[in-house]
Structure formats: C-alpha cells, structure tokens
Design a protein around this motif. Structure first.
Motif, PDB file in Angstrom:
ATOM      1  N   LEU A  58       0.657  -1.324   0.069  1.00 47.28           N
ATOM      2  CA  LEU A  58      -0.096   0.092  -0.029  1.00 47.28           C
ATOM      3  C   LEU A  58       0.842   1.267   0.064  1.00 47.28           C
ATOM      4  O   LEU A  58       2.067   1.197   0.791  1.00 47.28           O
ATOM      5  N   THR A  60       0.631   5.415   0.548  1.00 44.89           N
ATOM      6  CA  THR A  60       0.075   6.469   0.914  1.00 44.89           C
ATOM      7  C   THR A  60       0.756   8.000   0.728  1.00 44.89           C
ATOM      8  O   THR A  60       1.993   7.755   1.114  1.00 44.89           O
ATOM      9  N   GLN A  61       0.232   8.834  -0.077  1.00 47.51           N
ATOM     10  CA  GLN A  61       1.077   9.871  -0.398  1.00 47.51           C
ATOM     11  C   GLN A  61       0.313  11.188  -0.372  1.00 47.51           C
ATOM     12  O   GLN A  61      -0.945  11.145  -0.574  1.00 47.51           O
ATOM     13  N   GLN A  62       0.958  12.253   0.006  1.00 50.25           N
ATOM     14  CA  GLN A  62       0.087  13.667   0.021  1.00 50.25           C
ATOM     15  C   GLN A  62       0.657  14.576  -0.735  1.00 50.25           C
ATOM     16  O   GLN A  62       1.986  14.757  -0.991  1.00 50.25           O
ATOM     17  N   GLN A  82      -4.530  11.920  -9.621  1.00 44.35           N
ATOM     18  CA  GLN A  82      -4.681  10.712  -8.921  1.00 44.35           C
ATOM     19  C   GLN A  82      -4.502   9.722 -10.339  1.00 44.35           C
ATOM     20  O   GLN A  82      -3.930   8.781 -10.316  1.00 44.35           O
ATOM     21  N   ASN A 102      -9.265   3.410  -0.385  1.00 47.14           N
ATOM     22  CA  ASN A 102      -9.300   4.401   0.838  1.00 47.14           C
ATOM     23  C   ASN A 102      -8.867   3.561   2.086  1.00 47.14           C
ATOM     24  O   ASN A 102      -8.306   4.254   3.133  1.00 47.14           O
ATOM     25  N   SER A 103      -8.732   2.225   1.817  1.00 44.49           N
ATOM     26  CA  SER A 103      -8.035   1.466   2.903  1.00 44.49           C
ATOM     27  C   SER A 103      -7.885  -0.059   2.483  1.00 44.49           C
ATOM     28  O   SER A 103      -8.187  -0.358   1.516  1.00 44.49           O
ATOM     29  N   SER A 109      -7.338   2.535   9.296  1.00 46.67           N
ATOM     30  CA  SER A 109      -8.210   3.685   8.612  1.00 46.67           C
ATOM     31  C   SER A 109      -9.609   3.070   8.158  1.00 46.67           C
ATOM     32  O   SER A 109      -9.365   2.172   7.213  1.00 46.67           O
ATOM     33  N   SER A 239      -3.798  10.562  -1.176  1.00 47.14           N
ATOM     34  CA  SER A 239      -4.312   9.530  -1.865  1.00 47.14           C
ATOM     35  C   SER A 239      -3.660   8.162  -1.613  1.00 47.14           C
ATOM     36  O   SER A 239      -2.475   8.097  -1.057  1.00 47.14           O
ATOM     37  N   ARG A 240      -4.570   6.961  -1.665  1.00 45.49           N
ATOM     38  CA  ARG A 240      -3.518   5.818  -1.522  1.00 45.49           C
ATOM     39  C   ARG A 240      -3.808   4.923  -2.597  1.00 45.49           C
ATOM     40  O   ARG A 240      -4.902   4.759  -3.236  1.00 45.49           O
ATOM     41  N   TYR A 241      -2.842   4.078  -2.727  1.00 50.08           N
ATOM     42  CA  TYR A 241      -2.975   3.035  -4.047  1.00 50.08           C
ATOM     43  C   TYR A 241      -2.639   1.641  -3.425  1.00 50.08           C
ATOM     44  O   TYR A 241      -1.721   1.458  -2.787  1.00 50.08           O
ATOM     45  N   SER A 274       5.312   5.701   4.245  1.00 48.74           N
ATOM     46  CA  SER A 274       4.086   5.699   3.175  1.00 48.74           C
ATOM     47  C   SER A 274       4.139   4.573   2.262  1.00 48.74           C
ATOM     48  O   SER A 274       3.054   4.194   1.824  1.00 48.74           O
TER      49      SER A 274
END
Length: 417
Positions: A58, A60-62, A82, A102-103, A109, A239-241, A274
């Motif tokens: 996973l 997670t980045q901003q 995205q 999202n999770s 989360s 976003s999460r991938y 991340s």
C-alpha cells in the motif's frame, strides 16, 4: 486405604489446607481464562483477510499545494492528478496491478456505516453494519479477492467524488457474509439496498467470498466480514494506492514506486511509512494481540510455578511432621507404594476442593470480562483444560515429597518411641 485418617490428618493442618486449596482455585480461575484469551488472540492473528496477501503493498502519499476545495474544478483537478499517478504506477515493470483505495483490511483507517433495506432509515436502525472500500475496476484483481457471484466493476461503473461528497454509488459488490445477513434466502444479486440511511437505491452486482473490515478492535467484532466495495475514486489532497507486484518482485516494486511518483510529480510527500507491504500491515495490526498472548502465557507459567512450589513446600513440611506416623505405618506393613498413594490421594482431595471453587471463580471472572471487555463466553472445554492442568500439576508437585515419605524406614517408629 480409608479416607477417615486422611481427613483427620488434614483437619490438624486447616490453615495449610485452605491456603493450598484457595491457591489452586485462583490458579484454575485465572489459567483457564488466560488460555481462552490466548486462543482468541492467536485465532485473530491467524485469521485470513480474504486477500491474496503475497506481493501486495500500500502506498499513501500527499500532494503539496493540491486543491483543497469541494468545488467541481478542484475535484476534477485532484482526480486528474490521481489518474496520472495510476498510469505511472501501472507502467512500472515490476507492477502487476494497481487500484486507488481508501483502506485495506487490518489498516488503521476505516469508513463504516449501516446498510438498510428501506430508504430513509435511521443510521442506527440499519439492517447491517459494514465497512466501505473504494476502488476502481482493478481493485478486486489487485487485492486478489475471490468473486463468487455476479460481476466485477467495469471502467464505465467507476465514478469519482470529493472526500466530503455524501452521494452514494449506484452499484456495489458485497461480501458473502454481508449478502447473507441482508438477504438470508441467498438471492442478494440484483437487490437494492440503501447506504447510511440514504434514499438513493444502490444495487448489489457481485459477491466476493470474504473481505475483512479494517479494524481489529472488539467494537468491530460483530461485523468483521461485512464489507461493501464501491466503484469510486476518492479525490482529496492525499491518495492511497493498493499495488500488486509481480510474483517475487515485491521489494523491487516497492523501491521503484517512490522514484517513479517523484519523477511524475515532485510536489508530494512520501515519508518512511508511506510504502508498506501487507505483511507489515498485518504485523502492526496484531502486535497488541501477540503481546497480550505472550503476557497471558507468562502469567500462566508464573502462577503454575508458584502453585507447584506451594504444594511441594507444604507437602514437604507435612512429611517432616509425620515421620513417626509414617514409620508406624511402615512397621505395621504399609508398603512404599501405599505411603506414596496416601500423599497423592491427600493432594487429590485438596486439589479437588480447590478445583470446585476454581470452576465457580473461573465462570464468574469470565462474566466480568464479558461485561467490561466485550469478551465472548468461555466454552466449557477451557474450564476442563484448566481443571486438568491444575490436577496434573498437583500430582506432579506432590510426587517428590511423597516419594521421600515412602522411603521412610519402619525403624523410624522405634527411634521416635
């Protein structure tokens, strides 16, 4: 061997008898509950999420300076950013599949709500609680979910929306557990449901075999398999991938992702946490469960050791006080095995009395834990297991001093006289 002289001897040592019996009772009460807690924790840790967990990780980045408004222009710009990330990740040679999400199960989360069969129902009056997962047409493939009925999402099914957009999707895929909860007749496909007390109908188009909810907390234990998958790309300033690496290429893919995302758009933040493999997510999720199981195991061992030491010490003291009595019995024809059985039977009586009290205490302790810590009712097998442990422990602990007593020669009676 009659019980009368044995009971008479125990009456002379009431304090010691009561002390050992109560120690056995407390040990039984605590040990059987501790074993139950250990089993529950280990069972949680071994629970399969429904995902193909190998080669899954996973990200997670901003973004820095990304739009933060809810207006359509901001949402579409975030969605374009995205989709650019998705194209970048899907082009990596070690990556097999990518989906926004999202999770994930076990990830700290979650989006949770209630599903109703009627529109406009109060949120708390829903027919079932559920966790929500968002993703695109590649989510099931990326996570390795097993579709057992209906169909997967297509590109045309997927929509995007902002983080605070309350609109609900037209289509969803649900887990079999949730489908059976909502429609016990097994005909959930094509049926309409309503999410979070809304009035817009949502149709179930597919069922996956299993997908655990993100939380491992006790509050989620009543709907642990109730998951709903929505065809949504969620747009926010982070976003999460979910990414599936090609077999055996997990480390290479995780290394390449960071550089590729920065090369695509350097205006983002990717810290040390991340990028996480699902193996690490699982380990973090169950760290407390493993710690509790180890702690309960140590408590059990200490309690059993203290109880065994108490039995050995008190029995040794009694043997020392009864040397003359033992010598007389040996002089009257008692064999070594008779003396050994005498002390073993004596311990059995004390341990049996303690065990009866311990069973009552164990049940009471379990009820306290149920009321205050949302634990399940302890099955009888754990009480029986605790009973067997303390009874065997008592016999093992009494063996050495009882064997020493059996070796007292008959001449001791003459010397004492």
């Amino acid at each position: 061997m009659t019980l009368h002289p044995m009971i008479a001897a125990l009456r002379k040592h009431k304090a010691g008898v009561v002390l050992i019996a109560m120690q056995i009772a407390l040990t039984l009460a605590i040990v059987c509950n501790a074993i139950f807690i250990i089993y529950a924790r280990v069972d949680n840790v071994r629970r399969q999420t429904g995902l193909d967990e190998d080669n899954l990780f996973l990200v997670t980045q901003q973004w820095v300076g990304a739009p933060s408004g809810d207006d359509p222009a901001s949402i579409q710009k975030l969605d374009a950013m995205q989709r650019e990330d998705l194209n970048t990740l899907r082009s990596l040679p070690d990556v097999e599949s990518v989906s926004p999400t999202n999770s994930l199960p076990l990830f700290p989360s979650s989006w949770n709500g209630a599903i109703s069969l009627k529109p406009g129902a109060e949120l708390r009056a829903g027919n079932a609680r559920s966790s929500y997962y968002f993703g695109d047409e590649a989510l099931l493939k990326t996570l390795g979910l097993h579709l057992i009925a209906g169909r997967d999402f297509t590109v045309a099914d997927v929509v995007n929306k902002g983080m605070r957009d309350p609109s609900e999707p037209h289509l969803v895929i649900v887990t079999k557990a949730l489908a059976d909860k909502l429609f016990p007749q097994g005909d959930a496909l094509g049926k309409v449901i309503y999410l979070d007390g809304g009035s817009m109908p949502t149709t179930i188009i597919g069922e996956v075999e299993r997908m655990q909810v993100p939380s491992t907390g006790s509050w989620a234990s009543t709907f642990v398999w109730n998951s709903t998958i929505e065809p949504i790309r969620l747009n926010g300033n982070f976003s999460r991938y979910a990414i599936r690496a090609k077999p055996g290429r997990l480390d290479a893919a995780m290394t390449a992702v960071r550089a590729a995302l920065y090369a695509s758009n350097p205006m983002r933040v990717l810290d040390d946490d991340s990028i996480k493999s699902f193996k690490d997510i699982r380990a973090e999720a169950y760290r407390a469960d493993i710690g509790m199981a180890v702690l309960m195991g140590v408590v059990c061992l200490i309690l059993l050791a203290v109880t065994a030491a108490g039995i050995v010490g008190l029995t040794s003291f009694w043997v020392g006080q009864r040397h003359r009595q033992i010598g007389v019995r040996r002089a009257l024809g008692a064999r070594k095995i008779d003396i050994l059985h005498y002390f073993q039977l004596e311990n059995l009586m004390i341990a049996g009395t303690g065990a009866v009290i311990g069973i009552v205490l164990a049940i009471g302790l379990n009820r306290v834990l149920m009321q205050n810590f949302a634990m399940d009712r302890m099955p009888v097998i754990y009480v029986l297991s605790g009973l067997a442990i303390v009874m065997v422990l008592g016999q093992l602990a009494v063996f050495v001093p009882a064997r020493r007593a059996s070796n007292v020669p008959p001449v001791v009676a003459t010397r004492a006289a």
